[in-house]
Write a protein that holds these residues in place. Sequence first.
Motif, mmCIF file in Angstrom:
data_model
loop_
_atom_site.group_PDB
_atom_site.id
_atom_site.type_symbol
_atom_site.label_atom_id
_atom_site.label_comp_id
_atom_site.label_asym_id
_atom_site.label_seq_id
_atom_site.Cartn_x
_atom_site.Cartn_y
_atom_site.Cartn_z
ATOM 1 N N THR A 231 30.246 71.636 59.777
ATOM 2 C CA THR A 231 32.213 72.328 60.078
ATOM 3 C C THR A 231 31.736 73.069 61.949
ATOM 4 O O THR A 231 30.509 73.379 61.553
ATOM 5 N N GLU A 232 33.274 73.011 62.009
ATOM 6 C CA GLU A 232 33.059 72.737 63.666
ATOM 7 C C GLU A 232 33.780 74.515 63.769
ATOM 8 O O GLU A 232 34.964 74.490 63.101
ATOM 9 N N PHE A 233 33.400 75.227 64.852
ATOM 10 C CA PHE A 233 35.243 76.290 64.759
ATOM 11 C C PHE A 233 34.048 77.154 66.474
ATOM 12 O O PHE A 233 33.922 76.150 67.380
ATOM 13 N N THR A 234 35.626 77.597 66.694
ATOM 14 C CA THR A 234 35.288 78.001 68.553
ATOM 15 C C THR A 234 35.249 80.070 68.506
ATOM 16 O O THR A 234 36.256 79.676 67.621
ATOM 17 N N ASP A 235 34.467 80.110 69.115
ATOM 18 C CA ASP A 235 33.979 81.583 68.631
ATOM 19 C C ASP A 235 34.963 82.519 69.456
ATOM 20 O O ASP A 235 35.652 81.915 70.366
ATOM 21 N N MET A 236 34.445 83.855 69.883
ATOM 22 C CA MET A 236 35.258 84.790 70.598
ATOM 23 C C MET A 236 35.252 83.903 72.197
ATOM 24 O O MET A 236 37.138 84.759 72.973
ATOM 25 N N CYS B 36 30.734 76.201 68.354
ATOM 26 C CA CYS B 36 29.974 75.908 67.665
ATOM 27 C C CYS B 36 29.408 75.156 66.308
ATOM 28 O O CYS B 36 30.897 75.083 65.498
ATOM 29 N N GLN B 37 29.030 74.838 65.788
ATOM 30 C CA GLN B 37 28.311 73.960 64.328
ATOM 31 C C GLN B 37 27.568 74.963 63.585
ATOM 32 O O GLN B 37 27.369 75.339 63.487
ATOM 33 N N ARG B 38 28.014 74.557 61.935
ATOM 34 C CA ARG B 38 27.196 75.069 60.909
ATOM 35 C C ARG B 38 26.832 73.730 60.183
ATOM 36 O O ARG B 38 27.860 73.536 59.866
ATOM 37 N N VAL B 39 25.801 73.865 59.667
ATOM 38 C CA VAL B 39 24.780 73.390 59.121
ATOM 39 C C VAL B 39 23.803 74.213 57.921
ATOM 40 O O VAL B 39 23.943 75.698 58.328
ATOM 41 N N VAL B 40 23.724 73.750 56.698
ATOM 42 C CA VAL B 40 21.900 74.677 56.219
ATOM 43 C C VAL B 40 21.232 73.323 56.271
ATOM 44 O O VAL B 40 21.619 72.435 55.724
ATOM 45 N N ALA B 41 20.149 73.937 56.927
ATOM 46 C CA ALA B 41 19.584 72.918 56.907
ATOM 47 C C ALA B 41 18.583 72.447 55.498
ATOM 48 O O ALA B 41 18.120 73.592 54.854
ATOM 49 N N PRO B 42 18.630 71.537 54.939
ATOM 50 C CA PRO B 42 17.347 71.344 53.540
ATOM 51 C C PRO B 42 16.116 71.854 53.818
ATOM 52 O O PRO B 42 15.412 71.517 54.420
ATOM 53 N N GLU B 43 15.233 72.184 53.171
ATOM 54 C CA GLU B 43 13.482 72.519 53.118
ATOM 55 C C GLU B 43 13.130 70.440 53.125
ATOM 56 O O GLU B 43 13.610 69.998 53.553
ATOM 57 N N LEU C 175 22.173 77.494 59.644
ATOM 58 C CA LEU C 175 22.200 77.258 60.988
ATOM 59 C C LEU C 175 23.947 78.031 61.649
ATOM 60 O O LEU C 175 24.477 77.117 61.192
ATOM 61 N N ILE C 176 23.425 78.614 62.818
ATOM 62 C CA ILE C 176 24.804 77.953 63.999
ATOM 63 C C ILE C 176 24.199 77.946 64.975
ATOM 64 O O ILE C 176 22.936 77.985 65.533
ATOM 65 N N LEU C 177 24.411 76.630 65.560
ATOM 66 C CA LEU C 177 24.142 75.747 66.631
ATOM 67 C C LEU C 177 25.214 75.876 67.628
ATOM 68 O O LEU C 177 26.836 75.728 67.440
ATOM 69 N N MET C 178 24.748 75.801 69.009
ATOM 70 C CA MET C 178 26.129 75.387 69.666
ATOM 71 C C MET C 178 25.088 74.756 71.077
ATOM 72 O O MET C 178 24.859 75.252 72.115
ATOM 73 N N LEU C 179 25.394 73.733 70.937
ATOM 74 C CA LEU C 179 24.945 72.838 71.738
ATOM 75 C C LEU C 179 26.159 71.931 72.191
ATOM 76 O O LEU C 179 25.294 71.035 72.981
#
Length: 288
Positions: free
Chosen positions: A47-52, A57-64, A19-23
């Motif tokens: 992990t967090e990054f700043t887009d263009m 933005c936050q990157r995660v992997v949601a488990p099942e 997932l990429i979150l933008m909250l």
Amino acid sequence: MQLNAGCELSFYAQSPTPLILMLRPRSGAGQWIIREEYQITPAVNVTEFTDMYGNLCQRVVAPEGPFSIHFSATVQTADLIDTGIGAPYTPVEDLPDDVLHFTLPSRYCQSDQLGSLAAQITKNVESGYDQAEAIRKWIYESITYQYGTSDASTSAVDTAASRVGVCRDFTHLGISLCRALNIPARMVVGYLYQLDPMDLHAWFEAYVDGRWFTFDATQALPRGNRITVAYGRDAADVAFTTQFGSMTLNEMKVWVDAVQNETSESDKKVDEEATLLTTVGSTEQTAN
């Protein structure tokens, strides 16, 4: 005004899903982030990054299985938004490099197909801010706001034809009509105090006279007390969640409430005196 705003999202992932979150809003023009809280259940690496566009933005992997996100913040917001009646058009050759791409067509904003409509709406209107305001007013008066009449594939051209939609559609149409006149325009998403019904909201900004101005075609008059979360060319750039796999959104809650007024000075004094008497005379005090 200080606002408490936030959202809760409840998902079910059929398998591990990136997932990429933008909250997360950030402090900037018209807003100051006083406090924020971000909870993800179950706990995962983030992990967090700043887009263009400068969005957080936050990157995660949601488990099942069940997966939920809670975000809340207290934000100092501007009670009014700037207006600029008569502010002049900024020629394309004078636009900053990072503004130029907001004059071009994008996925949901086919400005190259709406030139005739834009010219019709702004006939005999002074170039610049007044054109953008004429577009905002025309959308407000001519497009019916109605849930369930559009979907994730609806574009500005579709809305111009159907004359019905929601804030996302109003915004795409406003952006497209401005760009058709070579006025840079971008999408903004976030929160609006006293929005009815309450939901995450979208509006647009147009670049005239060397700066960005706010326009909201869902509202009759300019309104402040907004919390901006993200900017982009259109909805493709500002999705609050972008998932890369099979994942179902089961529930979403959104709230925006005014922070209650602080206790008056006289009440504070009484409270302080009561606390002082209680602590100084207390038999529960211990000497260090």
